[in-house]
Design a protein around this motif. Structure first.
Motif, PDB file in Angstrom:
ATOM      1  N   SER A 181       1.556   6.362   9.647  1.00  0.00           N
ATOM      2  CA  SER A 181       0.714   5.358  10.306  1.00  0.00           C
ATOM      3  C   SER A 181       1.547   4.231  10.915  1.00  0.00           C
ATOM      4  CB  SER A 181      -0.303   4.789   9.312  1.00  0.00           C
ATOM      5  OG  SER A 181       0.338   4.219   8.188  1.00  0.00           O
ATOM      6  N   ASN A 182       2.564   3.758  10.184  1.00  0.00           N
ATOM      7  CA  ASN A 182       3.392   2.680  10.724  1.00  0.00           C
ATOM      8  C   ASN A 182       4.267   3.169  11.873  1.00  0.00           C
ATOM      9  OD1 ASN A 182       3.183   0.003   9.137  1.00  0.00           O
ATOM     10  ND2 ASN A 182       3.186   1.522   7.521  1.00  0.00           N
ATOM     11  N   SER A 213       5.363  -3.208  11.309  1.00  0.00           N
ATOM     12  CA  SER A 213       5.294  -1.790  10.933  1.00  0.00           C
ATOM     13  C   SER A 213       6.662  -1.266  10.511  1.00  0.00           C
ATOM     14  CB  SER A 213       4.745  -0.966  12.098  1.00  0.00           C
ATOM     15  OG  SER A 213       3.386  -1.255  12.319  1.00  0.00           O
ATOM     16  N   GLU A 223       7.392  -2.666   7.129  1.00  0.00           N
ATOM     17  CA  GLU A 223       6.655  -2.000   6.061  1.00  0.00           C
ATOM     18  C   GLU A 223       7.298  -0.656   5.702  1.00  0.00           C
ATOM     19  OE1 GLU A 223       4.960  -3.797   4.503  1.00  0.00           O
ATOM     20  OE2 GLU A 223       3.202  -4.676   5.462  1.00  0.00           O
ATOM     21  N   ILE A 251       0.239   8.628  -0.364  1.00  0.00           N
ATOM     22  CA  ILE A 251       0.171   7.275   0.207  1.00  0.00           C
ATOM     23  C   ILE A 251       1.442   6.944   0.979  1.00  0.00           C
ATOM     24  CG2 ILE A 251       0.062   4.801  -0.337  1.00  0.00           C
ATOM     25  CD1 ILE A 251      -1.706   5.492  -2.708  1.00  0.00           C
ATOM     26  N   TYR A 252       2.604   7.305   0.411  1.00  0.00           N
ATOM     27  CA  TYR A 252       3.881   7.023   1.075  1.00  0.00           C
ATOM     28  C   TYR A 252       3.995   7.782   2.401  1.00  0.00           C
ATOM     29  CZ  TYR A 252       8.950   6.812   1.803  1.00  0.00           C
ATOM     30  OH  TYR A 252      10.209   6.629   2.339  1.00  0.00           O
ATOM     31  N   THR A 299      -0.242  -2.026   0.047  1.00  0.00           N
ATOM     32  CA  THR A 299      -0.310  -2.940   1.193  1.00  0.00           C
ATOM     33  C   THR A 299       0.392  -2.394   2.435  1.00  0.00           C
ATOM     34  OG1 THR A 299      -0.461  -4.838  -0.301  1.00  0.00           O
ATOM     35  CG2 THR A 299       0.148  -5.300   1.970  1.00  0.00           C
ATOM     36  N   PRO A 300       1.610  -1.823   2.341  1.00  0.00           N
ATOM     37  CA  PRO A 300       2.222  -1.235   3.545  1.00  0.00           C
ATOM     38  C   PRO A 300       1.392  -0.117   4.162  1.00  0.00           C
ATOM     39  CG  PRO A 300       3.870  -1.540   1.844  1.00  0.00           C
ATOM     40  CD  PRO A 300       2.542  -1.812   1.202  1.00  0.00           C
ATOM     41  N   PHE A 301       0.594   0.565   3.329  1.00  0.00           N
ATOM     42  CA  PHE A 301      -0.305   1.600   3.842  1.00  0.00           C
ATOM     43  C   PHE A 301      -1.530   0.990   4.517  1.00  0.00           C
ATOM     44  CE2 PHE A 301      -4.259   3.922   2.665  1.00  0.00           C
ATOM     45  CZ  PHE A 301      -4.166   4.942   3.586  1.00  0.00           C
ATOM     46  N   THR A 351       8.613  -0.275   1.827  1.00  0.00           N
ATOM     47  CA  THR A 351       8.131   0.751   0.897  1.00  0.00           C
ATOM     48  C   THR A 351       9.211   1.788   0.594  1.00  0.00           C
ATOM     49  OG1 THR A 351       6.221   2.194   0.445  1.00  0.00           O
ATOM     50  CG2 THR A 351       7.165   2.312   2.649  1.00  0.00           C
ATOM     51  N   THR A 357       1.780   6.195   4.884  1.00  0.00           N
ATOM     52  CA  THR A 357       2.356   4.902   5.275  1.00  0.00           C
ATOM     53  C   THR A 357       3.408   5.089   6.363  1.00  0.00           C
ATOM     54  OG1 THR A 357       1.988   3.958   3.073  1.00  0.00           O
ATOM     55  CG2 THR A 357       3.633   2.886   4.461  1.00  0.00           C
ATOM     56  N   ASN A 363      -1.862  -2.090   5.950  1.00  0.00           N
ATOM     57  CA  ASN A 363      -1.649  -2.974   7.098  1.00  0.00           C
ATOM     58  C   ASN A 363      -1.916  -2.323   8.454  1.00  0.00           C
ATOM     59  OD1 ASN A 363      -1.105  -5.052   5.393  1.00  0.00           O
ATOM     60  ND2 ASN A 363       1.085  -5.163   5.803  1.00  0.00           N
TER      61      ASN A 363
END
Length: 307
Positions: free
Chosen positions: A41-42, A67, A70, A34-35, A282-284, A74, A38, A286
């Motif tokens: 993607s951001n 972004s 985020e 996930i990290y 949530t940061p992932f 994280t 994240t 957004n």
């Protein structure tokens, strides 16, 4: 008085999630994936906006700032959490704990202000479309974003300084995976009811004021959308702010649950789950929410994939 303020604890130990090695390995893999997604993607959103002149608009400049925020948000907790899942003793120095606390709260406060300004931007775009380019130019947008960062990190200084000056003389085990006010106040050597109340009021002022401003913006937005005669026009207008409304609802909802509640109410197992949601999930989510629900972003992505 000098003895009273003396800090005896040199480091804290996180209890984390579990002591089961298999569970730790599974959680490590899940959070690492996930990290990583994240960050990718951001970072992709940031590069996408700045490499395409068609996206050089206030809405997407704000999205770039979100972004970047985020990524910082994280990163302030997840790397330490991942290392803790691999360690037998998940410790952090006293200074490192409050440094994490500062960046975590600074990013959180900045997101409060940034989401509020983004709501105001949507209000201007929908309620005052003819004057939008004057009321929200790129220069003004960058100025608003810069103020959000500055105010957010200045705001975070007070709770960090207030709690760090309290006496910590043991035990030093934090019933969490990050340095947060509730678990830290549980470890102080004296009754800190007044301190906890001050922090709750301090956080509440920011949470309620920013969420109220956002709700006011959306009240005007909804009123304007309902006045649009055509159904297609109403759908198009709502589509421009639906993504932001989803993000705002998730973020403000979880933050208020965690920090705006009576002193002493710390169901730590539940707190850990909620903290994972707003600091990891949530940061992932957004950038996914914004990109999938935004036609301009999707058009740019499709155009780049055809090259």
């Amino acid at each position: 008085m000098e003895e009273r303020n003396q800090t005896h604890v040199k480091e804290f130990i996180f209890n984390g999630f579990t002591t089961n090695e298999r569970s730790k390995a599974a959680l490590f893999t899940l959070f690492l994936v996930i990290y990583s997604l994240t960050l990718v993607s951001n970072a992709s959103i940031i590069m996408l906006v700045w490499s395409n002149t068609s996206l050089h608009k206030p809405m997407y400049i704000f999205l770039c700032n979100l972004s970047l925020l985020e990524i910082c948000f994280t990163t302030s907790t997840v790397p330490k959490m991942l290392s803790g899942l691999l360690s037998k003793v998940n410790s952090i120095s006293f200074e490192g704990c409050f440094l994490q606390f500062y960046f975590f709260f600074g990013c959180g406060a900045t997101e409060h202000f940034l989401l509020t300004v983004m709501g105001y931007d949507r209000y201007l775009a929908i309620c005052h479309p003819l004057r939008y380019n004057i009321l929200m130019s790129n220069y003004k947008c960058c100025l608003y974003a810069a103020h959000c960062w500055i105010i957010g990190f200045v705001w975070a200084l007070f709770p960090v300084i207030l709690i760090s000056t309290l006496p910590f003389c043991g035990p030093n085990k934090i019933n969490h995976f990050l340095c947060d006010p509730g678990p830290l106040l549980e470890l102080t050597c004296e009754i800190v009811y007044s301190t906890e109340m001050i922090i709750i009021v301090y956080i509440s002022l920011v949470s309620y004021s920013t969420s109220s401003c956002t709700l006011i913006s959306y009240a005007f937005i909804i009123r304007t959308i309902l006045k649009i005669p055509s159904a297609s026009g109403r759908r198009k207008a709502f589509a421009t702010c639906a993504s932001h409304l989803i993000v705002v609802s998730i973020f403000f909802g979880t933050i208020m649950y965690m920090y705006v509640r009576p002193p002493g109410s710390h169901p730590f197992p539940t707190d850990k789950v909620v903290a994972v949601f707003y600091s990891v999930v949530t940061p992932f989510m957004n950038p996914v929410i914004y990109s999938l629900r935004n036609k301009e972003v999707m058009d740019v992505i499709k155009k780049m994939m055809r090259l």
